[in-house]
Design a protein around this motif. Structure first.
Motif, PDB file in Angstrom:
ATOM      1  N   PRO A 238      73.866  -3.035  51.017  1.00 47.08           N
ATOM      2  CA  PRO A 238      72.934  -2.224  50.419  1.00 47.08           C
ATOM      3  C   PRO A 238      71.628  -3.137  50.298  1.00 47.08           C
TER       4      PRO A 238
ATOM      5  N   THR B 207      75.117   4.746  47.761  1.00 39.81           N
ATOM      6  CA  THR B 207      75.923   3.607  47.377  1.00 39.81           C
ATOM      7  C   THR B 207      75.615   3.380  45.666  1.00 39.81           C
TER       8      THR B 207
ATOM      9  N   LEU C  74      70.884   4.111  50.282  1.00 43.45           N
ATOM     10  CA  LEU C  74      70.908   3.180  48.816  1.00 43.45           C
ATOM     11  C   LEU C  74      71.167   4.164  47.865  1.00 43.45           C
TER      12      LEU C  74
END
Lengths: 262, 330
Positions: free
Chosen positions: A207, A244, A241
Protein backbone atom coordinates in the motif's frame (compact mmCIF):
# COMPACT_ATOMS: atom_id res chain seq x y z
CA UNK A 1 -17.25 6.55 23.09
CA UNK A 2 -15.12 9.27 21.55
CA UNK A 3 -13.64 10.18 24.95
CA UNK A 4 -11.83 6.84 25.15
CA UNK A 5 -10.27 7.47 21.74
CA UNK A 6 -9.38 11.02 22.74
CA UNK A 7 -7.67 10.12 26.01
CA UNK A 8 -5.27 7.64 24.44
CA UNK A 9 -4.50 10.08 21.63
CA UNK A 10 -3.76 12.66 24.32
CA UNK A 11 -1.43 10.23 26.06
CA UNK A 12 0.53 9.28 22.93
CA UNK A 13 1.03 12.91 21.96
CA UNK A 14 2.01 13.92 25.52
CA UNK A 15 4.58 11.15 25.59
CA UNK A 16 5.96 12.21 22.23
CA UNK A 17 6.35 15.84 23.32
CA UNK A 18 8.16 14.68 26.48
CA UNK A 19 10.68 12.66 24.47
CA UNK A 20 12.70 15.65 23.30
CA UNK A 21 15.81 13.71 22.40
CA UNK A 22 13.79 11.38 20.19
CA UNK A 23 12.26 14.34 18.32
CA UNK A 24 15.71 15.88 17.81
CA UNK A 25 17.12 12.54 16.67
CA UNK A 26 14.40 12.00 14.06
CA UNK A 27 14.73 15.57 12.77
CA UNK A 28 18.50 15.42 12.39
CA UNK A 29 18.23 12.04 10.70
CA UNK A 30 15.67 13.35 8.22
CA UNK A 31 17.60 16.50 7.40
CA UNK A 32 20.83 14.62 6.83
CA UNK A 33 19.08 12.14 4.59
CA UNK A 34 17.43 14.90 2.53
CA UNK A 35 20.67 16.78 2.18
CA UNK A 36 23.09 13.99 1.36
CA UNK A 37 20.84 11.61 -0.51
CA UNK A 38 18.45 14.12 -2.06
CA UNK A 39 20.89 16.81 -3.10
CA UNK A 40 23.49 14.25 -4.10
CA UNK A 41 21.20 12.63 -6.66
CA UNK A 42 19.60 15.91 -7.64
CA UNK A 43 23.00 17.22 -8.78
CA UNK A 44 23.89 13.95 -10.49
CA UNK A 45 20.62 13.96 -12.45
CA UNK A 46 20.33 17.66 -13.12
CA UNK A 47 20.39 17.61 -16.96
CA UNK A 48 17.26 18.00 -19.13
CA UNK A 49 17.69 14.47 -20.51
CA UNK A 50 17.04 12.95 -17.08
CA UNK A 51 13.73 14.74 -16.57
CA UNK A 52 12.15 12.36 -19.06
CA UNK A 53 12.63 9.63 -16.47
CA UNK A 54 10.54 11.58 -13.99
CA UNK A 55 7.82 12.68 -16.40
CA UNK A 56 9.23 16.18 -16.61
CA UNK A 57 10.04 16.63 -12.94
CA UNK A 58 13.53 17.30 -11.66
CA UNK A 59 14.83 14.81 -9.11
CA UNK A 60 14.10 16.90 -6.02
CA UNK A 61 10.49 17.51 -7.05
CA UNK A 62 10.25 13.77 -7.72
CA UNK A 63 11.78 12.75 -4.40
CA UNK A 64 10.41 15.25 -1.87
CA UNK A 65 6.67 14.46 -1.99
CA UNK A 66 7.54 10.77 -1.76
CA UNK A 67 9.66 11.37 1.33
CA UNK A 68 6.60 12.82 3.02
CA UNK A 69 4.86 9.48 2.55
CA UNK A 70 7.83 7.25 3.38
CA UNK A 71 8.71 9.17 6.55
CA UNK A 72 5.09 8.88 7.73
CA UNK A 73 5.24 5.19 6.93
CA UNK A 74 8.42 4.59 8.90
CA UNK A 75 7.44 6.54 12.02
CA UNK A 76 3.89 5.13 12.02
CA UNK A 77 5.00 1.55 11.69
CA UNK A 78 7.71 1.94 14.33
CA UNK A 79 5.13 3.53 16.64
CA UNK A 80 3.81 0.06 17.45
CA UNK A 81 6.86 -0.44 19.63
CA UNK A 82 5.20 1.66 22.32
CA UNK A 83 2.76 -1.23 22.83
CA UNK A 84 5.75 -3.40 23.70
CA UNK A 85 7.24 -0.78 26.02
CA UNK A 86 3.87 -0.60 27.73
CA UNK A 87 3.92 -4.36 28.16
CA UNK A 88 7.39 -4.20 29.65
CA UNK A 89 6.76 -1.24 31.92
CA UNK A 90 3.34 -2.46 32.95
CA UNK A 91 1.16 0.40 31.71
CA UNK A 92 -0.63 -1.97 29.35
CA UNK A 93 -2.25 -3.72 32.33
CA UNK A 94 -3.70 -0.39 33.41
CA UNK A 95 -5.38 -0.08 30.02
CA UNK A 96 -6.48 -3.72 29.84
CA UNK A 97 -8.15 -3.68 33.25
CA UNK A 98 -10.04 -0.43 32.55
CA UNK A 99 -13.70 -0.60 31.51
CA UNK A 100 -12.98 1.47 28.38
CA UNK A 101 -13.46 -0.77 25.31
CA UNK A 102 -10.11 -2.00 24.07
CA UNK A 103 -10.99 -1.39 20.44
CA UNK A 104 -11.46 2.31 21.20
CA UNK A 105 -8.35 2.73 23.32
CA UNK A 106 -6.31 1.12 20.58
CA UNK A 107 -7.90 3.38 17.97
CA UNK A 108 -6.94 6.38 20.11
CA UNK A 109 -3.45 5.07 20.33
CA UNK A 110 -3.21 4.65 16.56
CA UNK A 111 -4.60 8.16 16.06
CA UNK A 112 -2.09 9.67 18.49
CA UNK A 113 0.85 7.97 16.82
CA UNK A 114 -0.52 8.94 13.39
CA UNK A 115 -0.64 12.61 14.34
CA UNK A 116 2.91 12.39 15.60
CA UNK A 117 4.13 10.84 12.37
CA UNK A 118 2.25 13.38 10.24
CA UNK A 119 3.88 16.24 12.14
CA UNK A 120 7.16 14.52 11.49
CA UNK A 121 6.35 14.22 7.78
CA UNK A 122 5.30 17.85 7.59
CA UNK A 123 8.59 19.03 9.03
CA UNK A 124 10.26 16.99 6.34
CA UNK A 125 8.00 18.55 3.72
CA UNK A 126 8.72 22.06 5.03
CA UNK A 127 12.37 21.46 4.19
CA UNK A 128 11.23 20.19 0.81
CA UNK A 129 9.44 23.45 0.05
CA UNK A 130 12.68 25.20 1.01
CA UNK A 131 14.78 23.09 -1.35
CA UNK A 132 12.65 23.32 -4.47
CA UNK A 133 10.06 25.74 -5.82
CA UNK A 134 8.34 23.08 -7.94
CA UNK A 135 5.95 21.77 -5.29
CA UNK A 136 2.36 22.93 -5.45
CA UNK A 137 1.09 24.06 -2.01
CA UNK A 138 -2.54 23.77 -3.20
CA UNK A 139 -2.23 19.99 -2.98
CA UNK A 140 -1.08 20.15 0.63
CA UNK A 141 -4.45 19.61 2.37
CA UNK A 142 -5.13 16.55 0.22
CA UNK A 143 -1.63 15.20 0.84
CA UNK A 144 -2.08 15.61 4.60
CA UNK A 145 -5.49 13.97 4.57
CA UNK A 146 -4.05 11.07 2.61
CA UNK A 147 -1.15 11.02 5.08
CA UNK A 148 -3.61 10.53 7.95
CA UNK A 149 -5.27 7.62 6.16
CA UNK A 150 -1.99 5.86 5.53
CA UNK A 151 -0.63 6.68 8.99
CA UNK A 152 -3.70 5.10 10.64
CA UNK A 153 -3.17 2.01 8.51
CA UNK A 154 0.51 1.64 9.26
CA UNK A 155 0.29 2.43 13.00
CA UNK A 156 -2.38 -0.27 13.12
CA UNK A 157 -0.05 -2.66 11.32
CA UNK A 158 2.65 -1.90 13.92
CA UNK A 159 0.21 -2.31 16.80
CA UNK A 160 -1.11 -5.60 15.44
CA UNK A 161 2.41 -7.02 15.20
CA UNK A 162 3.42 -5.61 18.59
CA UNK A 163 0.32 -7.07 20.26
CA UNK A 164 1.55 -10.54 19.44
CA UNK A 165 5.14 -9.92 20.55
CA UNK A 166 6.91 -9.48 23.85
CA UNK A 167 10.40 -8.19 23.08
CA UNK A 168 11.29 -4.84 21.52
CA UNK A 169 14.24 -6.49 19.75
CA UNK A 170 11.95 -8.96 17.99
CA UNK A 171 9.65 -6.16 16.95
CA UNK A 172 12.52 -4.07 15.62
CA UNK A 173 13.73 -7.04 13.63
CA UNK A 174 10.35 -7.49 11.96
CA UNK A 175 9.89 -3.78 11.34
CA UNK A 176 13.39 -3.52 9.88
CA UNK A 177 12.78 -6.47 7.59
CA UNK A 178 9.50 -5.07 6.28
CA UNK A 179 10.36 -1.35 6.18
CA UNK A 180 13.40 -1.52 3.94
CA UNK A 181 11.95 -3.43 0.95
CA UNK A 182 8.65 -1.54 1.17
CA UNK A 183 10.41 1.83 1.12
CA UNK A 184 12.63 0.83 -1.79
CA UNK A 185 9.79 -0.73 -3.80
CA UNK A 186 7.45 2.18 -3.22
CA UNK A 187 8.99 4.16 -6.06
CA UNK A 188 9.99 6.95 -3.73
CA UNK A 189 13.63 7.08 -4.85
CA UNK A 190 13.45 5.82 -8.43
CA UNK A 191 10.63 5.53 -10.96
CA UNK A 192 9.11 2.13 -10.29
CA UNK A 193 7.60 2.03 -13.80
CA UNK A 194 11.17 1.57 -15.14
CA UNK A 195 11.87 -1.41 -12.89
CA UNK A 196 11.58 -5.07 -14.04
CA UNK A 197 8.07 -6.46 -14.30
CA UNK A 198 8.37 -8.73 -11.24
CA UNK A 199 9.46 -5.80 -9.10
CA UNK A 200 6.52 -3.76 -10.32
CA UNK A 201 4.16 -6.53 -9.28
CA UNK A 202 5.71 -6.72 -5.83
CA UNK A 203 5.48 -2.95 -5.56
CA UNK A 204 1.76 -3.00 -6.35
CA UNK A 205 1.11 -5.37 -3.44
CA UNK A 206 2.41 -2.79 -0.99
CA UNK A 207 0.00 0.00 0.00
CA UNK A 208 2.95 2.34 0.47
CA UNK A 209 3.43 2.42 -3.31
CA UNK A 210 -0.02 3.98 -3.72
CA UNK A 211 0.60 6.46 -0.91
CA UNK A 212 3.86 7.60 -2.50
CA UNK A 213 2.28 7.97 -5.92
CA UNK A 214 -0.74 9.83 -4.52
CA UNK A 215 1.44 12.22 -2.59
CA UNK A 216 3.48 12.95 -5.69
CA UNK A 217 0.29 13.46 -7.65
CA UNK A 218 -1.18 15.92 -5.13
CA UNK A 219 1.99 17.98 -4.82
CA UNK A 220 3.32 17.94 -8.41
CA UNK A 221 0.46 16.68 -10.56
CA UNK A 222 2.57 13.76 -11.80
CA UNK A 223 1.60 10.13 -11.24
CA UNK A 224 3.85 7.28 -12.34
CA UNK A 225 1.57 4.35 -11.67
CA UNK A 226 -0.93 5.30 -14.36
CA UNK A 227 1.81 4.95 -16.96
CA UNK A 228 2.11 1.30 -15.90
CA UNK A 229 -1.63 0.63 -15.91
CA UNK A 230 -3.97 3.34 -17.19
CA UNK A 231 -6.76 2.23 -14.81
CA UNK A 232 -4.49 2.88 -11.86
CA UNK A 233 -5.38 6.54 -11.57
CA UNK A 234 -5.36 8.58 -8.36
CA UNK A 235 -9.00 7.75 -7.58
CA UNK A 236 -8.38 4.00 -7.66
CA UNK A 237 -5.20 4.43 -5.65
CA UNK A 238 -7.00 6.37 -2.94
CA UNK A 239 -9.73 3.75 -2.78
CA UNK A 240 -7.21 0.92 -2.45
CA UNK A 241 -5.36 2.82 0.25
CA UNK A 242 -8.56 3.49 2.19
CA UNK A 243 -9.58 -0.17 2.06
CA UNK A 244 -6.13 -1.37 3.17
CA UNK A 245 -5.98 1.09 6.06
CA UNK A 246 -9.45 0.16 7.22
CA UNK A 247 -8.58 -3.52 7.08
CA UNK A 248 -5.38 -2.95 9.05
CA UNK A 249 -7.26 -0.96 11.72
CA UNK A 250 -9.75 -3.80 12.15
CA UNK A 251 -6.95 -6.37 12.38
CA UNK A 252 -5.19 -4.24 15.03
CA UNK A 253 -8.39 -3.97 17.07
CA UNK A 254 -8.93 -7.73 16.92
CA UNK A 255 -5.34 -8.49 17.86
CA UNK A 256 -5.39 -6.05 20.76
CA UNK A 257 -8.68 -7.35 22.12
CA UNK A 258 -7.05 -10.74 22.37
CA UNK A 259 -3.92 -9.47 24.09
CA UNK A 260 -3.40 -11.11 27.47
CA UNK A 261 -0.77 -10.55 30.08
CA UNK A 262 0.62 -14.08 30.04
CA UNK B 1 -24.37 -11.41 54.41
CA UNK B 2 -23.50 -9.91 51.07
CA UNK B 3 -20.47 -11.22 49.23
CA UNK B 4 -18.39 -8.99 46.99
CA UNK B 5 -16.19 -11.85 45.84
CA UNK B 6 -17.12 -15.51 45.52
CA UNK B 7 -14.74 -18.11 44.17
CA UNK B 8 -15.65 -21.74 43.59
CA UNK B 9 -13.14 -24.45 42.70
CA UNK B 10 -11.02 -22.08 40.66
CA UNK B 11 -8.32 -23.75 38.56
CA UNK B 12 -5.66 -22.20 36.34
CA UNK B 13 -3.33 -24.39 34.34
CA UNK B 14 -0.38 -23.27 32.22
CA UNK B 15 0.38 -26.26 30.07
CA UNK B 16 1.09 -29.03 32.55
CA UNK B 17 1.68 -26.67 35.47
CA UNK B 18 -1.26 -26.02 37.77
CA UNK B 19 -0.78 -22.55 39.24
CA UNK B 20 -4.13 -22.51 41.01
CA UNK B 21 -5.52 -25.89 42.04
CA UNK B 22 -9.17 -25.60 42.93
CA UNK B 23 -9.56 -22.82 45.46
CA UNK B 24 -12.83 -21.61 46.97
CA UNK B 25 -13.54 -18.66 49.24
CA UNK B 26 -15.84 -15.67 49.71
CA UNK B 27 -15.16 -12.09 50.71
CA UNK B 28 -17.91 -10.03 52.36
CA UNK B 29 -18.67 -6.40 51.62
CA UNK B 30 -16.30 -4.07 53.44
CA UNK B 31 -13.96 -6.85 54.48
CA UNK B 32 -10.17 -6.78 54.19
CA UNK B 33 -9.26 -10.26 53.02
CA UNK B 34 -5.70 -11.42 52.53
CA UNK B 35 -3.95 -14.18 50.65
CA UNK B 36 -0.83 -15.12 52.56
CA UNK B 37 1.70 -17.40 50.95
CA UNK B 38 5.17 -17.69 49.48
CA UNK B 39 6.15 -16.52 46.01
CA UNK B 40 4.75 -18.75 43.32
CA UNK B 41 1.85 -19.95 45.47
CA UNK B 42 -0.74 -18.73 42.95
CA UNK B 43 -1.63 -15.40 44.54
CA UNK B 44 -0.97 -13.19 41.53
CA UNK B 45 -2.63 -15.66 39.18
CA UNK B 46 -5.76 -15.52 41.34
CA UNK B 47 -5.74 -11.70 41.27
CA UNK B 48 -5.30 -11.71 37.49
CA UNK B 49 -8.31 -14.00 37.13
CA UNK B 50 -10.47 -11.93 39.49
CA UNK B 51 -9.51 -8.72 37.65
CA UNK B 52 -10.48 -10.28 34.27
CA UNK B 53 -6.95 -10.27 32.84
CA UNK B 54 -6.72 -14.06 32.73
CA UNK B 55 -9.30 -16.69 31.97
CA UNK B 56 -9.55 -19.53 34.49
CA UNK B 57 -9.13 -23.10 33.24
CA UNK B 58 -12.04 -24.26 35.38
CA UNK B 59 -14.25 -23.06 38.20
CA UNK B 60 -16.32 -19.98 38.76
CA UNK B 61 -15.63 -16.56 40.20
CA UNK B 62 -17.86 -13.54 40.69
CA UNK B 63 -16.77 -10.04 41.63
CA UNK B 64 -19.39 -7.49 42.70
CA UNK B 65 -21.97 -10.06 41.67
CA UNK B 66 -20.73 -10.37 38.09
CA UNK B 67 -19.10 -13.41 36.53
CA UNK B 68 -15.47 -12.59 35.69
CA UNK B 69 -15.56 -14.62 32.49
CA UNK B 70 -19.03 -13.78 31.18
CA UNK B 71 -19.28 -10.14 32.24
CA UNK B 72 -15.72 -8.79 32.35
CA UNK B 73 -16.85 -5.26 31.38
CA UNK B 74 -19.16 -4.99 34.37
CA UNK B 75 -16.50 -6.36 36.69
CA UNK B 76 -13.95 -3.85 35.39
CA UNK B 77 -16.27 -0.97 36.22
CA UNK B 78 -16.45 -2.01 39.89
CA UNK B 79 -12.83 -2.69 40.70
CA UNK B 80 -9.56 -0.90 41.28
CA UNK B 81 -6.27 -2.74 40.99
CA UNK B 82 -2.75 -2.14 42.27
CA UNK B 83 -0.57 -4.65 40.46
CA UNK B 84 2.52 -6.18 41.96
CA UNK B 85 4.68 -4.79 39.18
CA UNK B 86 4.61 -1.07 38.48
CA UNK B 87 2.04 -0.08 35.87
CA UNK B 88 2.47 3.69 35.71
CA UNK B 89 3.45 5.75 32.69
CA UNK B 90 6.85 7.00 33.80
CA UNK B 91 7.07 9.71 31.15
CA UNK B 92 3.94 11.41 32.38
CA UNK B 93 3.40 13.36 35.58
CA UNK B 94 1.52 12.00 38.57
CA UNK B 95 -1.42 14.23 37.69
CA UNK B 96 -1.49 13.08 34.07
CA UNK B 97 -1.41 9.43 35.09
CA UNK B 98 -4.50 10.00 37.23
CA UNK B 99 -6.15 12.14 34.56
CA UNK B 100 -5.82 9.39 31.95
CA UNK B 101 -7.04 6.80 34.42
CA UNK B 102 -10.10 8.89 35.29
CA UNK B 103 -11.02 9.34 31.63
CA UNK B 104 -10.62 5.63 30.97
CA UNK B 105 -13.16 5.08 33.74
CA UNK B 106 -15.59 7.60 32.27
CA UNK B 107 -14.92 10.51 34.66
CA UNK B 108 -14.35 14.01 33.32
CA UNK B 109 -14.51 17.75 33.87
CA UNK B 110 -14.75 19.36 37.29
CA UNK B 111 -15.66 16.07 38.96
CA UNK B 112 -12.51 14.42 37.68
CA UNK B 113 -10.34 17.35 38.78
CA UNK B 114 -11.80 17.17 42.28
CA UNK B 115 -11.31 13.42 42.45
CA UNK B 116 -7.67 13.72 41.35
CA UNK B 117 -7.00 16.38 43.98
CA UNK B 118 -8.67 14.29 46.66
CA UNK B 119 -6.76 11.14 45.71
CA UNK B 120 -3.39 12.87 45.45
CA UNK B 121 -3.88 14.63 48.78
CA UNK B 122 -4.96 11.35 50.35
CA UNK B 123 -1.60 9.75 49.51
CA UNK B 124 0.27 13.03 50.14
CA UNK B 125 1.53 13.44 46.59
CA UNK B 126 -0.36 16.63 45.72
CA UNK B 127 2.76 18.79 45.81
CA UNK B 128 4.52 16.40 43.42
CA UNK B 129 1.63 16.27 40.96
CA UNK B 130 3.50 18.00 38.13
CA UNK B 131 6.67 15.97 38.40
CA UNK B 132 7.26 13.13 35.95
CA UNK B 133 6.77 9.74 37.61
CA UNK B 134 10.33 8.84 36.51
CA UNK B 135 11.59 11.06 39.32
CA UNK B 136 9.38 9.45 42.02
CA UNK B 137 10.87 7.06 44.58
CA UNK B 138 9.59 3.48 44.87
CA UNK B 139 7.34 4.41 47.78
CA UNK B 140 5.90 7.43 45.96
CA UNK B 141 5.11 5.31 42.92
CA UNK B 142 3.31 2.77 45.08
CA UNK B 143 1.29 5.55 46.70
CA UNK B 144 0.47 6.99 43.30
CA UNK B 145 -0.75 3.57 42.18
CA UNK B 146 -2.99 3.38 45.23
CA UNK B 147 -4.30 6.88 44.52
CA UNK B 148 -4.98 5.85 40.94
CA UNK B 149 -6.74 2.63 41.93
CA UNK B 150 -9.10 4.51 44.29
CA UNK B 151 -9.70 7.45 41.94
CA UNK B 152 -12.93 6.08 40.53
CA UNK B 153 -14.05 4.95 44.04
CA UNK B 154 -14.24 1.25 43.18
CA UNK B 155 -16.39 -1.05 45.27
CA UNK B 156 -13.59 -3.57 45.48
CA UNK B 157 -9.88 -2.88 45.55
CA UNK B 158 -7.29 -5.51 44.63
CA UNK B 159 -3.77 -5.05 45.99
CA UNK B 160 -1.08 -7.47 44.85
CA UNK B 161 1.80 -7.36 47.33
CA UNK B 162 1.16 -3.69 48.14
CA UNK B 163 4.34 -3.13 50.16
CA UNK B 164 6.85 -5.43 48.47
CA UNK B 165 10.33 -3.94 48.40
CA UNK B 166 9.44 -0.89 50.46
CA UNK B 167 11.11 0.40 53.64
CA UNK B 168 9.36 -0.10 57.00
CA UNK B 169 8.10 3.48 57.32
CA UNK B 170 6.58 3.53 53.87
CA UNK B 171 4.98 0.17 54.55
CA UNK B 172 3.34 1.43 57.73
CA UNK B 173 2.18 4.47 55.79
CA UNK B 174 0.57 2.35 53.10
CA UNK B 175 -1.17 0.21 55.71
CA UNK B 176 -2.69 3.40 57.10
CA UNK B 177 -3.99 4.36 53.64
CA UNK B 178 -5.52 0.93 53.15
CA UNK B 179 -7.33 1.00 56.49
CA UNK B 180 -8.42 4.59 55.89
CA UNK B 181 -9.86 3.60 52.50
CA UNK B 182 -12.10 1.02 54.08
CA UNK B 183 -13.10 3.41 56.86
CA UNK B 184 -13.98 6.31 54.53
CA UNK B 185 -15.46 4.51 51.55
CA UNK B 186 -16.39 1.07 52.88
CA UNK B 187 -14.20 -0.43 50.15
CA UNK B 188 -13.88 -4.21 50.09
CA UNK B 189 -10.19 -5.03 49.90
CA UNK B 190 -8.54 -8.17 48.59
CA UNK B 191 -4.80 -8.25 49.04
CA UNK B 192 -2.00 -10.72 48.62
CA UNK B 193 1.19 -10.73 50.62
CA UNK B 194 4.02 -12.91 51.70
CA UNK B 195 4.64 -10.77 54.79
CA UNK B 196 3.14 -12.27 57.94
CA UNK B 197 3.02 -8.93 59.76
CA UNK B 198 1.14 -7.34 56.89
CA UNK B 199 -1.50 -10.06 56.84
CA UNK B 200 -1.85 -9.97 60.61
CA UNK B 201 -2.08 -6.19 60.94
CA UNK B 202 -4.36 -5.48 58.01
CA UNK B 203 -6.62 -8.40 57.31
CA UNK B 204 -9.91 -9.30 58.91
CA UNK B 205 -9.50 -12.77 57.48
CA UNK B 206 -6.54 -14.54 55.99
CA UNK B 207 -6.31 -17.47 53.61
CA UNK B 208 -2.97 -19.25 53.70
CA UNK B 209 -2.14 -20.42 50.20
CA UNK B 210 0.62 -22.77 49.13
CA UNK B 211 1.21 -24.56 45.82
CA UNK B 212 -2.05 -23.24 44.44
CA UNK B 213 -4.22 -24.47 47.30
CA UNK B 214 -5.78 -22.79 50.30
CA UNK B 215 -4.48 -24.74 53.26
CA UNK B 216 -6.12 -22.72 56.04
CA UNK B 217 -8.49 -19.79 56.35
CA UNK B 218 -9.73 -17.63 59.21
CA UNK B 219 -8.86 -14.63 61.37
CA UNK B 220 -5.25 -14.36 62.49
CA UNK B 221 -6.36 -15.49 65.97
CA UNK B 222 -8.24 -18.47 64.62
CA UNK B 223 -5.25 -19.54 62.56
CA UNK B 224 -2.89 -19.25 65.48
CA UNK B 225 -5.16 -21.17 67.79
CA UNK B 226 -4.87 -24.09 65.35
CA UNK B 227 -1.51 -24.71 66.94
CA UNK B 228 -2.79 -24.39 70.53
CA UNK B 229 0.79 -24.02 71.61
CA UNK B 230 3.62 -21.63 72.44
CA UNK B 231 7.07 -21.33 70.94
CA UNK B 232 10.07 -21.55 73.28
CA UNK B 233 13.41 -20.16 72.12
CA UNK B 234 16.56 -21.48 73.75
CA UNK B 235 19.89 -19.88 72.95
CA UNK B 236 22.77 -22.32 73.43
CA UNK B 237 26.46 -21.72 73.92
CA UNK B 238 27.35 -24.18 71.21
CA UNK B 239 24.97 -25.40 68.62
CA UNK B 240 25.28 -29.07 68.04
CA UNK B 241 23.61 -30.11 64.80
CA UNK B 242 21.85 -33.04 66.39
CA UNK B 243 20.58 -31.22 69.41
CA UNK B 244 17.02 -31.39 68.16
CA UNK B 245 17.10 -35.14 67.83
CA UNK B 246 18.30 -35.46 71.40
CA UNK B 247 15.49 -33.38 72.83
CA UNK B 248 12.70 -35.84 73.13
CA UNK B 249 10.31 -34.70 75.76
CA UNK B 250 6.66 -35.33 76.01
CA UNK B 251 4.74 -32.30 74.77
CA UNK B 252 7.36 -30.99 72.36
CA UNK B 253 5.77 -31.07 68.94
CA UNK B 254 8.40 -29.49 66.80
CA UNK B 255 12.03 -28.55 67.17
CA UNK B 256 14.03 -26.53 64.66
CA UNK B 257 17.19 -24.49 64.55
CA UNK B 258 16.65 -20.79 63.95
CA UNK B 259 19.26 -18.08 63.42
CA UNK B 260 22.44 -18.13 65.48
CA UNK B 261 22.70 -20.74 68.19
CA UNK B 262 19.03 -20.68 68.90
CA UNK B 263 16.55 -23.51 68.71
CA UNK B 264 12.78 -23.08 68.63
CA UNK B 265 10.55 -25.60 70.32
CA UNK B 266 6.83 -25.82 69.92
CA UNK B 267 5.21 -26.76 73.21
CA UNK B 268 1.70 -26.89 74.60
CA UNK B 269 2.30 -24.53 77.47
CA UNK B 270 5.57 -22.65 77.80
CA UNK B 271 5.45 -22.05 81.54
CA UNK B 272 5.28 -25.79 82.19
CA UNK B 273 7.65 -26.89 79.46
CA UNK B 274 10.57 -24.55 80.16
CA UNK B 275 11.73 -26.18 83.45
CA UNK B 276 11.61 -29.60 81.82
CA UNK B 277 13.56 -28.40 78.80
CA UNK B 278 16.23 -26.81 81.00
CA UNK B 279 16.59 -29.94 83.10
CA UNK B 280 16.98 -32.04 80.01
CA UNK B 281 19.62 -29.74 78.48
CA UNK B 282 21.46 -29.75 81.79
CA UNK B 283 21.52 -33.54 81.74
CA UNK B 284 22.84 -33.45 78.17
CA UNK B 285 25.52 -30.98 79.36
CA UNK B 286 24.45 -28.32 76.90
CA UNK B 287 24.91 -24.81 78.28
CA UNK B 288 21.97 -22.49 77.93
CA UNK B 289 22.52 -18.74 77.51
CA UNK B 290 18.98 -17.41 77.11
CA UNK B 291 15.42 -18.66 77.22
CA UNK B 292 12.35 -16.84 75.94
CA UNK B 293 8.96 -17.77 74.62
CA UNK B 294 6.10 -16.26 72.68
CA UNK B 295 2.70 -17.02 71.28
CA UNK B 296 2.86 -18.59 67.82
CA UNK B 297 3.00 -16.31 64.78
CA UNK B 298 1.44 -16.88 61.39
CA UNK B 299 4.83 -18.08 60.26
CA UNK B 300 4.58 -20.88 62.85
CA UNK B 301 1.17 -21.71 61.48
CA UNK B 302 2.65 -21.88 58.00
CA UNK B 303 5.47 -24.12 59.22
CA UNK B 304 2.99 -26.29 61.05
CA UNK B 305 0.94 -26.70 57.88
CA UNK B 306 3.70 -27.05 55.28
CA UNK B 307 6.84 -27.97 57.15
CA UNK B 308 8.78 -24.96 55.87
CA UNK B 309 9.00 -21.22 56.33
CA UNK B 310 7.36 -18.74 54.00
CA UNK B 311 10.60 -16.92 53.32
CA UNK B 312 12.45 -20.21 52.70
CA UNK B 313 10.28 -21.00 49.75
CA UNK B 314 12.48 -20.29 46.83
CA UNK B 315 11.56 -17.65 44.31
CA UNK B 316 10.68 -19.07 40.92
CA UNK B 317 12.80 -17.94 37.95
CA UNK B 318 9.95 -15.72 36.75
CA UNK B 319 9.82 -14.09 40.15
CA UNK B 320 13.55 -13.44 40.14
CA UNK B 321 13.26 -11.86 36.71
CA UNK B 322 10.49 -9.65 37.95
CA UNK B 323 12.51 -8.54 40.94
CA UNK B 324 15.40 -7.67 38.69
CA UNK B 325 13.10 -5.82 36.38
CA UNK B 326 11.70 -3.87 39.29
CA UNK B 327 15.19 -3.01 40.46
CA UNK B 328 15.94 -1.63 37.02
CA UNK B 329 12.74 0.32 36.71
CA UNK B 330 12.79 1.93 40.13
Amino acid sequence: MIEYVYIMTYRQIKRFIRAKSRIAGTLINNILWLLFFGLGWAYTLRGQQFQVLFKGLDYLAFLLPATFATSIFQTSFMGGISVIWDKQFGFLKEVLVAPAPRSLTILGRALGDSIVSIVNGMIMLAFGFGLTSKLNPVGLPLAIAMGLVMALGFTSMGIAIASAMTSPEGFQLIVGTITMPMTLLSGSMFPINMAPQWMQILALISPLTYAVDLCRYYLTGVSLLDSMYPWLNHGTELLLLLITSLALIIVAMRMFERTTIE
Amino acid sequence: MEYDITVENLVKRYGSIEAVRGISFTVSRGEIFGFLGPNGAGKTTTIHILTTLLKPTAGKATVAGYDVVKEPDKVRRCIGVVFQDPSLDLNLTGYENLFIHGRLYGLNGQRLREKIEEALKFVELWEFRDKEVKSYSGGMRRRLEIARAMLHTPKILFLDEPTIGLDPQTRAHIWDYIRELRRSYGTTIFLTTHYMDEAEILCDRIAIIDHGKIIAMGTAEELKSMLSSDIVYVKLEHLNGEVCSKISLEGIKNCRVVEGNTIALQVRKASEAIPAILQLLDRLEIRVLEVSYRRPSLNDVFIHLTGREIRDSEASPAETMRMRHRARVR
